[in-house]
Design a protein around this motif. Structure first.
Motif, PDB file in Angstrom:
ATOM      1  N   HIS A 110       0.829  -1.207   0.000  1.00 25.96           N
ATOM      2  CA  HIS A 110       0.000   0.000   0.000  1.00 25.96           C
ATOM      3  C   HIS A 110       0.863   1.257   0.000  1.00 25.96           C
ATOM      4  N   THR A 273      -9.702  -8.042  10.493  1.00 33.81           N
ATOM      5  CA  THR A 273     -10.185  -7.117   9.471  1.00 33.81           C
ATOM      6  C   THR A 273     -11.476  -6.459   9.929  1.00 33.81           C
ATOM      7  N   ASP A 278     -16.811   1.699   0.577  1.00 39.38           N
ATOM      8  CA  ASP A 278     -16.290   2.648  -0.392  1.00 39.38           C
ATOM      9  C   ASP A 278     -17.365   2.868  -1.454  1.00 39.38           C
ATOM     10  N   TYR A 329     -17.383   3.052   8.092  1.00 38.39           N
ATOM     11  CA  TYR A 329     -17.458   1.831   8.890  1.00 38.39           C
ATOM     12  C   TYR A 329     -18.769   1.830   9.666  1.00 38.39           C
ATOM     13  N   ILE A 373     -14.532  -2.994   1.808  1.00 38.45           N
ATOM     14  CA  ILE A 373     -13.094  -3.247   1.704  1.00 38.45           C
ATOM     15  C   ILE A 373     -12.634  -3.970   2.960  1.00 38.45           C
ATOM     16  N   THR A 375     -10.270  -4.194   5.459  1.00 42.00           N
ATOM     17  CA  THR A 375      -9.197  -3.346   5.977  1.00 42.00           C
ATOM     18  C   THR A 375      -8.478  -4.028   7.128  1.00 42.00           C
ATOM     19  N   SER A 376      -7.157  -3.998   7.100  1.00 35.42           N
ATOM     20  CA  SER A 376      -6.340  -4.524   8.203  1.00 35.42           C
ATOM     21  C   SER A 376      -5.540  -3.393   8.826  1.00 35.42           C
ATOM     22  N   PHE A 379      -2.612  -2.239   6.843  1.00 33.31           N
ATOM     23  CA  PHE A 379      -3.016  -1.548   5.625  1.00 33.31           C
ATOM     24  C   PHE A 379      -2.656  -2.299   4.361  1.00 33.31           C
ATOM     25  N   THR A 398      -7.134  -4.187   1.926  1.00 36.10           N
ATOM     26  CA  THR A 398      -7.347  -2.764   2.168  1.00 36.10           C
ATOM     27  C   THR A 398      -7.405  -1.967   0.865  1.00 36.10           C
ATOM     28  N   PHE A 477      -4.114   4.012   9.243  1.00 33.88           N
ATOM     29  CA  PHE A 477      -5.476   3.988   8.716  1.00 33.88           C
ATOM     30  C   PHE A 477      -5.613   5.139   7.746  1.00 33.88           C
TER      31      PHE A 477
END
Length: 479
Positions: A110, A273, A278, A329, A373, A375-376, A379, A398, A477
């Motif tokens: 990322h 996660t 999005d 979220y 998505i 997300t961790s 990232f 992510t 994040f």
């Protein structure tokens, strides 16, 4: 938390300084359908049966998105005699794999900042492996005859605020000034840009998923749709693994879990996660005059440099996809279709689009959609083994999974075989990210972070104490 108007007064963004006319925004959305353009574009009669009864396999893949499909294809290429079964809870590619923006990036981490911060000793290797992965994926798409509109057009990072110009210059890359970047894509908001020519490709997301399924089936993979995995059981320390669905079961020597944003069959990874939604708009095809007004002849992907960034690209038929900015979220880690309906976000995106391209006022958006998505906290994707090496898993891409899933498939197959490779020796592969906390702490922390990121965008990129603490703890994040 301060009201949004108070935050904006500190340093309004270009989208607040130059808002699109409200009437133009509303008109652009009048005929917009709540549907994913990519999935509409591949609607056809190709379906796969529901799993009924008991099956056995050398390898069972759980999940019919990119991760599972690449794994199934690669498993058959490695060993054509292997019996490979893939089960999907709904239909192939219906979730993130069919809904994303179609940016296929070489980065496995990322971006450089995230990679250098987390894995400084391995970063150069990760960069090389990421570029090699993109090249290998492009070659595989060609060799397998996959029609997914792959274009090696690269991507543009664009500065739309003065402080972002400084960030581009500090990156060490060749910076295009305002005139040069506008000669590529004509937006009055652009102050500078960097063109990454070799590290990003554009493609049609849903076509890639459907074509991978076609190739997998042609290689002998048995694909079952509408067959959700409900449980995973092991028999002894070396026996087979049994995964049960509502109407059947699969008994396999090895299992790959490719469920990504959806709840894992392994309790150990369920806090690793969170689903972040999005949102995306797609325009009608541009007229020749509209195409001339924006240029964009090289067809690069574009993203701006805010924390709450926008990403956009132009399709071969001249539609513009415009998404990002408002990552959301919802309490409880749920993935629900109701979360895709968010009129305020679509209005904001339409306004930001018309600020970016005021010369396109009068255009209509034909489709609007959303997706979750996985997300961790690191990232990017994490990898693991379970059940004495009989189960491999990966998740947490992510938003960068179009290319990284191809790499992850090789990682999982390497690990299930017991083979040590340069991929399996990476610290990123061997170590797990910190989990997200349970509720209500998860919702509180994520929403405070989103507020802080928005605040930074209104303070010329300056990160407050909360964001600096997350950076120090390795809990990055972004939007």
């Amino acid at each position: 938390m301060p009201h949004a108007d108070a935050r904006a007064r500190r340093h309004p963004t270009v989208f607040e300084r130059q808002p699109a006319p409200a009437a133009a925004v509303e008109a652009s959305l009048e005929q917009t359908r709540d549907a994913c353009f990519w999935l509409d574009d591949v609607a056809d009669a190709v379906t796969y049966p529901v799993l009924h009864g008991a099956y056995s396999a050398d390898l069972l893949v759980v999940g019919g998105g990119y991760t599972g499909l690449w794994t199934a294809v690669k498993a058959k290429v490695r060993n054509p005699a292997a019996r490979v079964v893939l089960i999907e809870a709904q239909t192939v590619g219906w979730a993130a794999s069919g809904r994303n923006g179609g940016f296929c990036d070489a980065s496995l981490t990322h971006g450089e900042d995230n990679g250098r911060t987390r894995w400084p000793d391995d970063f150069d290797t990760l960069e090389r492996l990421g570029q090699d992965n993109l090249e290998a994926m492009a070659k595989a798409i060609d060799a397998l005859g996959i029609d997914c509109e792959l274009e090696r057009s690269g991507s543009l990072d664009v500065a739309v605020e003065p402080y972002q110009v400084d960030q581009l210059r500090e990156s060490g890359a060749e910076v295009l000034d305002a005139d040069a970047v506008r000669a590529e894509v004509n937006s009055p908001t652009y102050l500078a840009g960097v063109w990454h020519r070799d590290s990003t490709a554009m493609l049609h997301p849903a076509k890639l998923a459907k074509e991978l399924a076609r190739v997998a089936a042609g290689l002998g993979v048995e694909i079952f749709e509408n067959s959700a995995a409900e449980s995973l059981e092991t028999h002894g320390r070396t026996g087979p693994v049994v995964v049960r669905t509502p109407r059947g079961s699969v008994r396999a020597d090895r299992v790959v879990l490719a469920t990504n944003v959806f709840p894992s069959l392994l309790a150990r990874t369920r806090l690793m996660t969170v689903p972040v939604y999005d949102y995306v708009l797609m325009t009608e095809p541009l007229s020749p005059a509209q195409r001339d007004a924006i240029g964009w002849r090289q067809r690069q992907g574009v993203s701006d440099m805010a924390n709450q960034f926008h990403y956009y690209r132009i399709t071969p038929e001249g539609r513009i996809l415009f998404g990002g900015y408002d990552a959301v979220y919802h309490y409880g880690r749920k993935v629900r279709s109701a979360y895709e309906h968010r009129p305020a976000t679509y209005r904001a995106l339409a306004s930001h689009f018309l600020t970016t391209f005021p010369q396109l006022e009068g255009i209509r958006f034909t489709h609007r959609w959303a997706g979750a998505i996985d997300t961790s906290t690191q990232f990017c994707a994490f990898h693991g083994l379970a059940k004495q090496g009989r189960v491999a898993y990966t998740a947490g891409f992510t938003g960068l999974g179009v290319g990284a899933t191809h790499f992850a498939a090789d990682v999982m197959l390497d690990r299930l075989s017991g083979e040590r490779t340069p991929r399996t020796e990476l610290e990123m592969v061997r170590k797990k990210p910190l989990p997200f906390p349970p509720e209500p702490a998860a919702a509180l922390g994520i929403n405070v972070t989103r507020w802080a990121l928005d605040r930074a965008d209104h303070r010329e990129g300056r990160r407050n104490a909360w964001l600096r603490a997350l950076d120090a703890a390795g809990l990055g994040f972004d939007s």
